[in-house]
Design an enzyme around this catalytic site. Structure first.
Site, PDB file in Angstrom:
ATOM      1  N   ASP A   9       7.053   2.336   3.215  1.00 24.14           N
ATOM      2  CA  ASP A   9       5.757   2.252   2.550  1.00 24.14           C
ATOM      3  C   ASP A   9       6.004   2.566   1.075  1.00 24.14           C
ATOM      4  O   ASP A   9       7.041   3.132   0.707  1.00 24.14           O
ATOM      5  CB  ASP A   9       4.803   3.280   3.171  1.00 24.14           C
ATOM      6  CG  ASP A   9       3.481   3.350   2.444  1.00 24.14           C
ATOM      7  OD1 ASP A   9       2.866   2.296   2.226  1.00 24.14           O
ATOM      8  OD2 ASP A   9       3.071   4.468   2.086  1.00 24.14           O
ATOM      9  N   ASP A  11       3.111   3.605  -1.712  1.00 25.76           N
ATOM     10  CA  ASP A  11       2.285   4.678  -2.277  1.00 25.76           C
ATOM     11  C   ASP A  11       2.366   5.953  -1.449  1.00 25.76           C
ATOM     12  O   ASP A  11       2.092   5.951  -0.248  1.00 25.76           O
ATOM     13  CB  ASP A  11       0.826   4.221  -2.369  1.00 25.76           C
ATOM     14  CG  ASP A  11       0.632   3.150  -3.420  1.00 25.76           C
ATOM     15  OD1 ASP A  11       0.747   3.467  -4.608  1.00 25.76           O
ATOM     16  OD2 ASP A  11       0.389   1.993  -3.028  1.00 25.76           O
ATOM     17  N   ASP A 167       3.727   7.776   5.001  1.00 27.23           N
ATOM     18  CA  ASP A 167       3.168   9.060   4.575  1.00 27.23           C
ATOM     19  C   ASP A 167       1.763   9.313   5.087  1.00 27.23           C
ATOM     20  O   ASP A 167       1.198  10.376   4.827  1.00 27.23           O
ATOM     21  CB  ASP A 167       3.169   9.159   3.050  1.00 27.23           C
ATOM     22  CG  ASP A 167       2.140   8.211   2.421  1.00 27.23           C
ATOM     23  OD1 ASP A 167       2.218   6.996   2.691  1.00 27.23           O
ATOM     24  OD2 ASP A 167       1.272   8.684   1.669  1.00 27.23           O
TER      25      ASP A 167
END
Length: 227
Positions: A9, A11, A167
């Protein structure tokens, strides 16, 4: 099947743009003498909620709210924060180790292409990735697995050959729905007790090496460690 690809991922995982996002909005709320509640700020999906955030601020400020000035001030402040933003702790070390291990790297992000490419280029990271799949290339955003499925197609691999790194809980859900194993590195605003679907949860990428991490994922016993 041996893991040969790492899919990240963007961001909050490769770079902590989640913190710069929250901080620029908090900065703008404070220009009006208001406080922004972090518990209500982040969405449980990877879609764009910018307009909803402006609408909420406008309601809080009242009739005198100047949306254009607010936007310009917020973006200028976020660009200041991004000027010195580098990879998250441990990420550069993982990349160096991945190169030594001959692992392929990819990105699967709900953010648009210009955003992901721009930040990766500025940080000198774009050339490390064989594939970058972004949210403006698919119709569904995480927890929809579409962007992971796109990355897998471009890589030409089965999901068993890769591991995802996320995250957020909705990012983990997207990776799992695509058939991927998933390692979670929760961002500062994500409650760690929501990552039960991840194969492993780390405090930071700096807490372990890739060799050790991949060894634990490949072990026949449950590798769902918390570090």
């Amino acid at each position: 099947m041996v893991i040969s690809v790492l899919i990240f991922d963007f961001d909050g995982l490769l770079m902590d743009t989640e913190t710069t996002l929250f901080e620029c909005w908090r900065y703008e709320w404070r220009q009006h003498g208001l406080e922004l509640d972090p518990a209500r700020f982040f969405a449980d999906h990877g879609g764009d909620v910018t307009e909803q955030r402006y609408a909420e601020l406008a309601r809080a400020v009242g009739p005198g709210y100047d949306r254009a000035a607010s936007h310009a001030r917020r973006i200028a402040y976020r660009e200041e924060l991004h000027a010195t933003l580098g990879p998250a702790p441990g990420i550069s070390e993982w990349f160096a180790e991945a190169a030594g291990l001959g692992l392929r790297l990819a990105v699967a992000s709900s953010s648009p292409t210009h955003w992901v490419h721009g930040h990766l280029t500025r940080a000198g990271l774009l050339s490390r990735f064989e594939v970058v799949a972004c949210g403006d290339e698919v119709t569904g955003h995480k927890p929809d697995p579409a962007v992971y499925l796109l990355a897998l197609r471009r890589l030409g691999i089965a999901p068993e050959a890769a591991v995802a790194f996320e995250d957020t809980p909705h990012g983990v859900a997207a990776a799992r729905a695509a058939g991927l194993r998933c390692v979670a590195v929760p961002n500062p605003y994500a409650a760690r007790d929501r990552f039960g679907a991840a194969d492993m949860v780390l405090r930071s990428a700096a807490t372990t090496t890739l060799t050790r991490l991949l060894g634990e994922l490949a072990a026949p016993s449950p590798a769902a460690g918390r570090r």
